[in-house]
Design a protein around this motif. Structure first.
Motif, mmCIF file in Angstrom:
data_model
loop_
_atom_site.group_PDB
_atom_site.id
_atom_site.type_symbol
_atom_site.label_atom_id
_atom_site.label_comp_id
_atom_site.label_asym_id
_atom_site.label_seq_id
_atom_site.Cartn_x
_atom_site.Cartn_y
_atom_site.Cartn_z
ATOM 1 N N TYR A 21 21.733 53.297 4.064
ATOM 2 C CA TYR A 21 21.073 52.033 4.362
ATOM 3 C C TYR A 21 19.551 52.176 4.257
ATOM 4 O O TYR A 21 18.880 51.313 3.678
ATOM 5 C CB TYR A 21 21.450 51.542 5.761
ATOM 6 N N TYR A 24 18.623 52.242 0.602
ATOM 7 C CA TYR A 24 18.731 50.916 -0.008
ATOM 8 C C TYR A 24 17.609 50.005 0.482
ATOM 9 O O TYR A 24 17.029 49.242 -0.287
ATOM 10 C CB TYR A 24 20.072 50.269 0.300
ATOM 11 N N TYR A 28 14.779 48.243 -1.800
ATOM 12 C CA TYR A 28 14.618 46.790 -1.752
ATOM 13 C C TYR A 28 13.165 46.424 -1.464
ATOM 14 O O TYR A 28 12.597 45.556 -2.130
ATOM 15 C CB TYR A 28 15.533 46.205 -0.679
ATOM 16 N N TRP A 45 21.236 47.549 -7.590
ATOM 17 C CA TRP A 45 22.354 47.943 -6.723
ATOM 18 C C TRP A 45 23.680 47.646 -7.393
ATOM 19 O O TRP A 45 23.843 46.644 -8.073
ATOM 20 C CB TRP A 45 22.307 47.182 -5.428
ATOM 21 N N LYS A 47 27.771 46.787 -6.939
ATOM 22 C CA LYS A 47 28.505 45.912 -6.032
ATOM 23 C C LYS A 47 28.846 46.649 -4.733
ATOM 24 O O LYS A 47 28.739 46.086 -3.644
ATOM 25 C CB LYS A 47 29.793 45.422 -6.706
ATOM 26 N N GLU A 49 27.238 49.168 -3.385
ATOM 27 C CA GLU A 49 26.023 49.377 -2.603
ATOM 28 C C GLU A 49 25.626 48.110 -1.856
ATOM 29 O O GLU A 49 25.226 48.158 -0.696
ATOM 30 C CB GLU A 49 24.885 49.833 -3.514
ATOM 31 N N LYS A 50 25.746 46.971 -2.523
ATOM 32 C CA LYS A 50 25.430 45.711 -1.866
ATOM 33 C C LYS A 50 26.363 45.460 -0.690
ATOM 34 O O LYS A 50 25.929 45.043 0.383
ATOM 35 C CB LYS A 50 25.529 44.555 -2.856
ATOM 36 N N THR A 51 27.652 45.718 -0.879
ATOM 37 C CA THR A 51 28.635 45.530 0.188
ATOM 38 C C THR A 51 28.327 46.456 1.353
ATOM 39 O O THR A 51 28.346 46.026 2.521
ATOM 40 C CB THR A 51 30.053 45.803 -0.338
ATOM 41 N N ALA A 53 25.472 47.806 2.184
ATOM 42 C CA ALA A 53 24.237 47.381 2.843
ATOM 43 C C ALA A 53 24.487 46.190 3.764
ATOM 44 O O ALA A 53 23.973 46.134 4.881
ATOM 45 C CB ALA A 53 23.168 47.043 1.808
ATOM 46 N N GLU A 54 25.279 45.241 3.305
ATOM 47 C CA GLU A 54 25.604 44.091 4.136
ATOM 48 C C GLU A 54 26.387 44.498 5.375
ATOM 49 O O GLU A 54 26.158 43.983 6.470
ATOM 50 C CB GLU A 54 26.392 43.057 3.325
#
Length: 60
Positions: A21, A24, A28, A45, A47, A49-51, A53-54
């Protein structure tokens, strides 16, 4: 004994997730706040990595 091992595994997984995190988040911040960040060669990122991070954002 097995419970302690499981607890340690979870602690290492959380630490690993926290480090991801942070990475990332730094990428960002660089991408959004520095116009010359194109010279840094940061890749977009994935997919996954985005998931991740969320998911981490919801735990913080």
């Amino acid at each position: 004994m097995e419970a302690e091992v499981s607890k340690m595994e979870l602690m290492f997984q959380k630490a690993d997730s926290d480090l991801d995190y942070i990475r990332y988040r730094l990428e960002y911040e660089i991408k959004t706040n520095h116009l010359d960040s194109a010279d840094l060669g940061l890749s977009p990122w994935t997919k996954e990595e985005k998931t991740a991070a969320e998911q981490l954002k919801s735990h913080v």
